[in-house]
Write an enzyme that holds these catalytic residues in place. Structure first.
Site, PDB file in Angstrom:
ATOM      1  N   ARG A 120       0.805  -1.234   0.000  1.00  0.00           N
ATOM      2  CA  ARG A 120       0.000   0.000   0.000  1.00  0.00           C
ATOM      3  C   ARG A 120       0.833   1.277   0.000  1.00  0.00           C
ATOM      4  NH1 ARG A 120      -3.285  -3.216   3.633  1.00  0.00           N
ATOM      5  NH2 ARG A 120      -5.154  -3.919   2.519  1.00  0.00           N
ATOM      6  N   LYS A 141       2.572  11.439 -11.099  1.00  0.00           N
ATOM      7  CA  LYS A 141       1.731  10.553 -11.908  1.00  0.00           C
ATOM      8  C   LYS A 141       2.546   9.308 -12.254  1.00  0.00           C
ATOM      9  CE  LYS A 141      -0.998  12.387 -15.119  1.00  0.00           C
ATOM     10  NZ  LYS A 141      -1.468  13.290 -16.217  1.00  0.00           N
ATOM     11  N   GLU A 183       8.743  17.753 -24.646  1.00  0.00           N
ATOM     12  CA  GLU A 183       8.069  18.119 -23.402  1.00  0.00           C
ATOM     13  C   GLU A 183       8.573  19.468 -22.880  1.00  0.00           C
ATOM     14  OE1 GLU A 183       5.523  16.806 -22.107  1.00  0.00           O
ATOM     15  OE2 GLU A 183       5.438  14.688 -22.604  1.00  0.00           O
ATOM     16  N   GLU A 235      -5.244  16.360 -11.070  1.00  0.00           N
ATOM     17  CA  GLU A 235      -5.820  16.575 -12.406  1.00  0.00           C
ATOM     18  C   GLU A 235      -7.340  16.688 -12.392  1.00  0.00           C
ATOM     19  OE1 GLU A 235      -4.797  15.124 -16.946  1.00  0.00           O
ATOM     20  OE2 GLU A 235      -4.091  13.929 -15.269  1.00  0.00           O
ATOM     21  N   ARG A 239      -4.461  20.979 -14.198  1.00  0.00           N
ATOM     22  CA  ARG A 239      -3.377  20.048 -14.507  1.00  0.00           C
ATOM     23  C   ARG A 239      -3.587  19.373 -15.852  1.00  0.00           C
ATOM     24  NH1 ARG A 239      -0.014  15.809 -10.629  1.00  0.00           N
ATOM     25  NH2 ARG A 239       1.361  15.110 -12.293  1.00  0.00           N
ATOM     26  N   ASN A 243      -1.400  18.112 -20.548  1.00  0.00           N
ATOM     27  CA  ASN A 243      -1.603  17.121 -21.598  1.00  0.00           C
ATOM     28  C   ASN A 243      -1.646  17.750 -22.992  1.00  0.00           C
ATOM     29  OD1 ASN A 243      -1.963  14.566 -20.058  1.00  0.00           O
ATOM     30  ND2 ASN A 243      -3.634  15.717 -19.132  1.00  0.00           N
ATOM     31  N   HIS A 246      -0.914  15.757 -26.072  1.00  0.00           N
ATOM     32  CA  HIS A 246      -0.889  14.345 -25.685  1.00  0.00           C
ATOM     33  C   HIS A 246      -2.115  13.553 -26.122  1.00  0.00           C
ATOM     34  CE1 HIS A 246       2.468  15.764 -23.369  1.00  0.00           C
ATOM     35  NE2 HIS A 246       2.685  14.594 -22.826  1.00  0.00           N
ATOM     36  N   HIS A 250      -0.739  10.435 -27.683  1.00  0.00           N
ATOM     37  CA  HIS A 250      -0.930   9.120 -27.078  1.00  0.00           C
ATOM     38  C   HIS A 250      -1.663   8.175 -28.016  1.00  0.00           C
ATOM     39  CE1 HIS A 250      -0.460  10.317 -22.529  1.00  0.00           C
ATOM     40  NE2 HIS A 250       0.691  10.232 -23.169  1.00  0.00           N
ATOM     41  N   HIS A 263       7.679   8.834 -27.558  1.00  0.00           N
ATOM     42  CA  HIS A 263       6.655   9.658 -26.917  1.00  0.00           C
ATOM     43  C   HIS A 263       6.767  11.105 -27.392  1.00  0.00           C
ATOM     44  CE1 HIS A 263       3.977  11.260 -23.872  1.00  0.00           C
ATOM     45  NE2 HIS A 263       4.925  12.091 -23.476  1.00  0.00           N
TER      46      HIS A 263
END
Length: 362
Positions: A120, A141, A183, A235, A239, A243, A246, A250, A263
């Site tokens: 955990r 993330k 990026e 997010e 936030r 992206n 993206h 993606h 990427h």
């Protein structure tokens, strides 16, 4: 060496950027955590170059083991994640053990997700070794990919520290440097117009990415991300602006097959579409042609691969985490440095994407 503090609702942690800082900063950070044992999760290429250096630094003071992951986006998978968990259990890692993510964005995401879910949650430190990881190593993330979509299985889990030793970037292949630079450009476009203009003035070829410029742009890129993460850790709002580029990027990565296109190259294509779309939707005069020319000079692809159908890409985009109820959310620009999320109906975006692919004007 430069230092930043990342502040989030769940806690704060330091980011250190400089050359040959691993021996001092890592030992210092581990000393504060006082782990019972350490598991290094390392990219195979990074391990072959720098693994012994890191092990020699740690083994005299801590029980330390290494799990090596083959290089490539395709290994950010459930199988790799499961194997890491099994390895950790066999080693007897406990809740006071520490994971070190030693590699690029794939390793950071994979090791971070393993740390977030092992018993955990146990602490981890990011040791990024690529330019791309200036983005992924900060913000918490962590995730693995699924054949149906990128980063679909994951969590928000902040590292204890990020130690960015520029010495590791000296052996980075050119295509990986370019991937990470996408990026960096994104951070300028969405968060800092002055930084964007500095990039266009100072970086015309990848060989311009030398120490002082490299350190400056990594720090400035992280500053943009840190400000967004401080405001919106998980997010639920702004936030999502991170992206930018993206949603389509993606989709191209997933449809092409993970590892078949980098990427950064996917994001570069996605950013160009988003800039074109911004001009089209908002009736703006953004520097689309100038950015496209700059991307070409840097070696980025500037159009969607011909063998990927628009229908297939739209289907992928509908599965994006920001999409809801059959609409696709795109991050667009009102101007350089001012992003905005905008929803599109599937058929509307399909038509616009097809128009762009066919060379339609803004």
């Amino acid at each position: 060496m430069k230092n930043l503090l990342i502040e989030t609702a769940s806690g704060s942690y330091p980011v250190s950027v400089g050359r040959n800082i691993i021996e001092t900063k890592l030992v210092e950070q581990i000393g504060e955590i006082k782990p019972t044992s350490i598991l290094i999760i390392a990219d195979s290429a990074v391990q072959s170059l720098y693994g012994e250096q890191l092990l020699n630094l740690l083994r005299s003071s801590y029980k330390t083991e290494v799990y090596i992951v083959p290089s490539g986006e395709e290994y950010k998978s459930f199988e790799s994640y499961y194997n890491i968990q099994s390895f950790a259990l066999k080693l007897g890692l406990d809740r006071k053990s520490l994971i070190l993510a030693f590699g690029g964005g794939v390793i950071g995401d994979l090791a971070g997700f393993a740390a977030a879910t092992y018993m955990r949650g146990i602490p981890f430190i990011q040791l990024p070794t690529t330019l791309l990881a200036h983005d992924s190593a900060v913000g918490g993330k962590v995730a693995i990919n699924h054949p149906e979509g990128k980063n679909m299985i994951g969590a928000f889990y902040q590292p204890r520290a990020v130690i960015y030793d520029l010495a590791f970037l000296s052996t980075l292949p050119g295509h990986e440097l370019r991937s990470g630079f996408a990026e960096v450009i994104k951070h300028g476009l969405i968060g800092n117009a002055d930084f964007y203009h500095w990039l266009t003035a100072e970086i015309s070829v990848l060989n311009d990415l030398i120490d002082e410029k490299l350190q400056h742009m990594i720090i400035e890129g992280i500053r943009v991300k840190a400000a967004v993460v401080k405001e919106d850790e998980k997010e639920t709002g702004v936030r999502a602006h991170l992206n930018f580029g993206h949603t389509l990027g993606h989709a191209i990565e997933a449809e092409k097959g993970y590892g078949k296109i980098s990427h950064g190259d996917g994001v570069a294509i996605g950013m160009l579409f988003a800039i074109w779309l911004s001009g089209r939707v908002y009736k703006l005069n953004l520097p689309y042609e100038k950015i496209k020319k700059w991307f070409k000079e840097l070696g980025f692809p500037v159009e969607v691969p011909e063998n990927l159908s628009t229908d297939a890409l739209i289907s992928r985009m509908l599965k994006d985490k920001k999409s809801h109820s059959g609409t696709i959310t795109m991050v667009l620009l009102r101007t350089i440095g001012a992003p905005e999320s905008s929803p599109f109906e599937k058929d509307q975006l399909k038509s616009l994407l097809e128009t762009w692919r066919q060379g339609g004007s803004v």
